[in-house]
Design a protein around this motif. Structure first.
Motif, short mmCIF file in Angstrom:
data_model
loop_
_atom_site.label_atom_id
_atom_site.label_comp_id
_atom_site.label_asym_id
_atom_site.label_seq_id
_atom_site.Cartn_x
_atom_site.Cartn_y
_atom_site.Cartn_z
N LEU A 13 0.81 -1.22 0.00
CA LEU A 13 0.00 0.00 0.00
C LEU A 13 0.84 1.27 0.00
O LEU A 13 0.34 2.33 -0.33
N LEU A 24 -5.12 9.62 -6.61
CA LEU A 24 -6.03 9.21 -5.56
C LEU A 24 -6.55 10.41 -4.77
O LEU A 24 -5.85 11.41 -4.61
N PRO A 28 -4.01 5.82 1.02
CA PRO A 28 -4.38 4.46 1.42
C PRO A 28 -3.83 4.05 2.78
O PRO A 28 -4.41 3.19 3.45
N VAL A 105 -7.73 -0.24 -4.45
CA VAL A 105 -7.13 -0.06 -3.13
C VAL A 105 -7.68 -1.08 -2.14
O VAL A 105 -6.93 -1.66 -1.34
N LEU A 109 -5.58 -3.82 -0.18
CA LEU A 109 -5.60 -3.81 1.28
C LEU A 109 -5.85 -5.21 1.84
O LEU A 109 -5.20 -5.63 2.80
#
Length: 234
Positions: A13, A24, A28, A105, A109
């Motif tokens: 990440l 983005l 994140p 994302v 994750l």
């Protein structure tokens, strides 16, 4: 205090994840606290995006009651999202870009290759009672209308939760179930475009835990549009 080095997701990440051309709208790394054992909710604040708000104002009626799909990161993500039955209104491409970023994302994750995507268009609360989901970790993002509500642990009595029915007296009514809230000052709520990660009772080591949350009341005449993402594993 979150120990970033303790999470196996950190390395993947750490770079900026940009599944398409736009940057983005959040960091994140702000999601990583959800992996802390006692953390049941993780909130990532974001600014509203006018292009998406305007699109959904135009598209919500024809999009209702919503859509569900299973998205795989292999093959390419963008063609799958472009085939979703999203109304052809100005801003559709911006909204697809948003979905691509959140799916990418979220999959990174949770280290999964397949994501269940659900977009709900609602005129009333879908799950109005406080409850815990039988899931691992779920991502929610409300784009229109009131955001998801959750109850802080210090203000909760878990003996009233439905998922612990073996502890509940028989025949609980709605007023009795409301006993889960020890103090209404512990109720928190997300704003539009905020990302909320909710840990469910199926997360490892979380059988008697899970984020205590509910759908908010939707004011008469308003529409709520909310995105939900879940990891799908073989």
């Amino acid at each position: 205090m979150l120990s970033v080095a303790s999470s196996p997701q950190t390395a993947s990440l750490a770079p900026a994840l940009t599944p398409a051309s736009e940057p983005l709208t959040f960091n994140p790394l702000q999601m990583l606290p959800i992996f802390e054992p006692e953390q049941q909710v993780c909130l990532v604040r974001r600014e509203a995006q006018t292009a998406i708000s305007d699109y959904l104002q135009l598209a919500a009626r024809s999009l209702a009651p919503g859509l569900r799909n299973v998205i795989s990161l292999q093959p390419a993500l963008a063609p799958q999202l472009c085939t979703l039955p999203l109304p052809a209104q100005p801003g559709r491409e911006v909204f697809i870009q948003e979905l691509a970023q959140l799916v990418t994302v979220f999959a990174e994750l949770l280290d999964c290759q397949t994501v269940g995507l659900r977009l709900e268009v609602l005129q009333k609360a879908m799950c109005p009672q406080f409850h815990v989901d039988h899931t691992g970790i779920r991502l929610l993002c409300t784009y229109m209308g009131p955001g998801t509500e959750w109850l802080e642990e210090a203000f909760a009595d878990r003996s009233y939760l439905k998922h612990r029915s073996h502890l509940n007296p028989p025949g609980l009514n709605n007023q009795q179930r409301a006993g889960v809230v020890l103090d209404a000052r512990g109720i928190r709520q997300a704003d539009a475009f905020d990302i909320v990660l909710l840990k469910g009772s199926q997360w490892q080591g979380n059988t008697v835990g899970g984020a205590i949350h509910r759908s908010p009341v939707v004011p008469e005449g308003q529409t709520r549009v909310v995105l939900a993402l879940d990891a799908i594993r073989d």
